[in-house]
Design an enzyme around this catalytic site. Structure first.
Site, PDB file in Angstrom:
ATOM      1  N   GLY A 112     -10.158 -11.123 -10.250  1.00  9.34           N
ATOM      2  CA  GLY A 112     -10.863 -11.334  -9.058  1.00  9.34           C
ATOM      3  C   GLY A 112     -12.464 -12.967  -9.229  1.00  9.34           C
ATOM      4  N   ILE A 113     -12.838 -12.942  -8.216  1.00 10.17           N
ATOM      5  CA  ILE A 113     -13.847 -14.218  -8.469  1.00 10.17           C
ATOM      6  C   ILE A 113     -14.402 -13.931  -9.743  1.00 10.17           C
ATOM      7  CG2 ILE A 113     -15.976 -15.568  -7.475  1.00 10.17           C
ATOM      8  CD1 ILE A 113     -14.366 -15.723  -5.162  1.00 10.17           C
ATOM      9  N   ARG A 145      -4.495  -1.704 -10.600  1.00  9.40           N
ATOM     10  CA  ARG A 145      -3.501  -1.355 -10.283  1.00  9.40           C
ATOM     11  C   ARG A 145      -2.052  -1.792 -10.263  1.00  9.40           C
ATOM     12  NH1 ARG A 145      -4.250   0.173  -4.184  1.00  9.40           N
ATOM     13  NH2 ARG A 145      -4.724  -1.445  -4.264  1.00  9.40           N
ATOM     14  N   ASP A 147      -4.896   3.042 -11.692  1.00  7.73           N
ATOM     15  CA  ASP A 147      -5.619   3.561 -10.360  1.00  7.73           C
ATOM     16  C   ASP A 147      -6.650   4.027 -10.012  1.00  7.73           C
ATOM     17  OD1 ASP A 147      -5.837   4.247  -7.899  1.00  7.73           O
ATOM     18  OD2 ASP A 147      -3.620   4.392  -7.208  1.00  7.73           O
ATOM     19  N   THR A 162     -15.761  -4.851  -8.506  1.00  6.90           N
ATOM     20  CA  THR A 162     -13.824  -4.630  -7.341  1.00  6.90           C
ATOM     21  C   THR A 162     -14.663  -3.557  -6.549  1.00  6.90           C
ATOM     22  OG1 THR A 162     -11.897  -4.273  -7.393  1.00  6.90           O
ATOM     23  CG2 THR A 162     -12.852  -2.509  -8.330  1.00  6.90           C
ATOM     24  N   LYS A 199     -26.017  -7.407   0.308  1.00  9.97           N
ATOM     25  CA  LYS A 199     -25.937  -6.162   1.033  1.00  9.97           C
ATOM     26  C   LYS A 199     -27.518  -4.964   0.667  1.00  9.97           C
ATOM     27  CE  LYS A 199     -21.480  -6.476   1.447  1.00  9.97           C
ATOM     28  NZ  LYS A 199     -21.173  -7.820   0.731  1.00  9.97           N
ATOM     29  N   TYR A 215     -23.128  -0.519  -2.254  1.00 13.09           N
ATOM     30  CA  TYR A 215     -23.495  -0.635  -2.656  1.00 13.09           C
ATOM     31  C   TYR A 215     -24.509   0.466  -3.005  1.00 13.09           C
ATOM     32  CZ  TYR A 215     -22.236  -4.876  -1.960  1.00 13.09           C
ATOM     33  OH  TYR A 215     -21.630  -6.203  -1.847  1.00 13.09           O
ATOM     34  N   MET A 245     -13.417 -11.464  -0.875  1.00 16.62           N
ATOM     35  CA  MET A 245     -14.540 -12.030   0.017  1.00 16.62           C
ATOM     36  C   MET A 245     -14.666 -14.040  -0.706  1.00 16.62           C
ATOM     37  SD  MET A 245     -17.376  -9.358  -0.086  1.00 16.62           S
ATOM     38  CE  MET A 245     -17.831  -8.965  -2.024  1.00 16.62           C
TER      39      MET A 245
END
Length: 353
Positions: free
Chosen positions: A12-13, A34, A48, A71, A112, A144, A179
């Site tokens: 991811g980012i 995964r 997983d 993640t 958030k 969160y 996102m």
């Protein structure tokens, strides 16, 4: 002592930027997913997070000293988000507990924490800005908070230190990320240029006129490394933004100029991206074919729903960085340069023309 990182969300980012930095710093880096993808300097670990037995098998030969949680999984309701995302962290840390190797766990959440979850995003009574880490939790369910509580409980049980990192909107490269404002705006600008459409700001007047900030994924990676190895940062939550502030009324023209198009003056009308990009899949596929791009599926690149959530906020959003600054984290990144670097990388990787 040698350092072995287990990055959850390594493609991811946040995870990819963190993996790149740690590899450069000489760490052994493993990436759990995964379906792991090939990444330079990252050992793929297939497991997983929702399946404890799968995690036990996946981690049998790995004893990480540091865990980076970058993640999450989206679900239709906040209650389901809480259940799934808390369980993923609990399952992972339970699987690692018998090894007693973990010294630090870093959890990436976001603003958030202050703004509320997606279904109540930016609504109701909100804390005063700039957001500071000593502002308490909102009186509302938030996944969160559940993620934090899962880390805190495991730390109390197993004796490792922890850090929580709260970025604003993250600028960085990752295909298939849920996102991803930077790549979404790159795709939107490309569509406007190639189809002759006006480059219209899709957000609210409050975002156009108010101050805001953002977080370069590379800077966030540097804070993750710092907090994981700096004793003074142990067991603390940190905001993390680039260090500058801007108004979209200034940034929008700079993004337009990079793509060689004109920015349409904002007239105060809120025009979200999601409905305007909903039918653009075929147009993007044609652009991809014309220019030989690597990804013809627009949905794997752009997440207009999330960009709309950020740019549609009814309040000014700025973030205080004093806490980590006082402890010695002084990294800084101009946000316009963060956008330009991302756009250049997307072009070099043949993801935009």
């Amino acid at each position: 002592m040698s350092n072995t990182a287990l990055i959850v969300g390594a493609s991811g980012i946040v995870g990819s930027a963190t993996a790149a930095l740690l590899s450069q710093e000489g760490w052994r880096v493993a990436g759990l997913a995964r379906h792991p993808v090939q990444q330079d300097g990252v050992e793929p670990v297939a497991g997983d997070l929702q399946d404890p037995a799968s995690l036990e098998r996946a981690l049998a030969d790995l004893a990480p000293s540091h865990v980076f949680l970058a993640t999450w999984q989206r679900r239709p309701t906040e209650a389901e988000m809480i259940r799934v995302n808390r369980a993923m962290i609990e399952n992972l840390l339970d699987a690692l507990q018998p090894k007693k190797s973990v010294r630090h766990v870093a959890l990436v959440t976001g603003l958030k924490h202050y703004l509320g979850p997606f279904e109540a995003y930016g609504k109701g009574t909100l804390p005063q800005t700039p957001f500071r880490e000593d502002q308490g939790r909102l009186d509302i369910e938030n996944f969160y908070y559940a993620q934090e509580d899962a880390v805190f409980a495991a730390a109390e049980r197993d004796g490792f230190t922890w850090s929580v990192h709260r970025p604003h909107t993250i600028i960085g490269k990752a295909v298939g990320n849920a996102m991803n404002m930077g790549t979404t705006l790159a795709c939107y600008a490309t569509l406007c240029r190639e189809l002759g459409r006006p480059f219209i700001f899709p957000g609210s007047a409050a975002q156009w006129n108010g101050l805001t900030d953002m977080t370069d994924a590379r800077l966030l990676a540097r804070q993750l490394l710092w907090a994981s190895t700096e004793p003074k940062a142990a067991n603390e939550a940190f905001n993390v933004v680039d260090g500058d502030v801007f108004r979209w009324s200034w940034m929008w023209g700079r993004i337009a100029a990079w793509f060689g198009i004109e920015a349409v003056p904002f007239d105060g009308t809120h025009r979200p991206l999601e409905p305007r990009m909903a039918q653009d899949g075929p147009a993007w596929a044609e652009i991809a074919q014309r220019y030989g791009l690597a990804e013809p599926n627009l949905e794997k690149l752009a997440s207009p729903w999330h960009t709309d959530a950020d740019l549609g906020r009814p309040i000014e959003v700025v973030t205080d960085m004093s806490k980590s600054r006082r402890l010695g984290f002084t990294a800084y990144q101009p946000t316009d340069d963060a956008f330009y670097d991302l756009f250049a990388q997307l072009r070099a990787d043949r993801l935009i023309p």
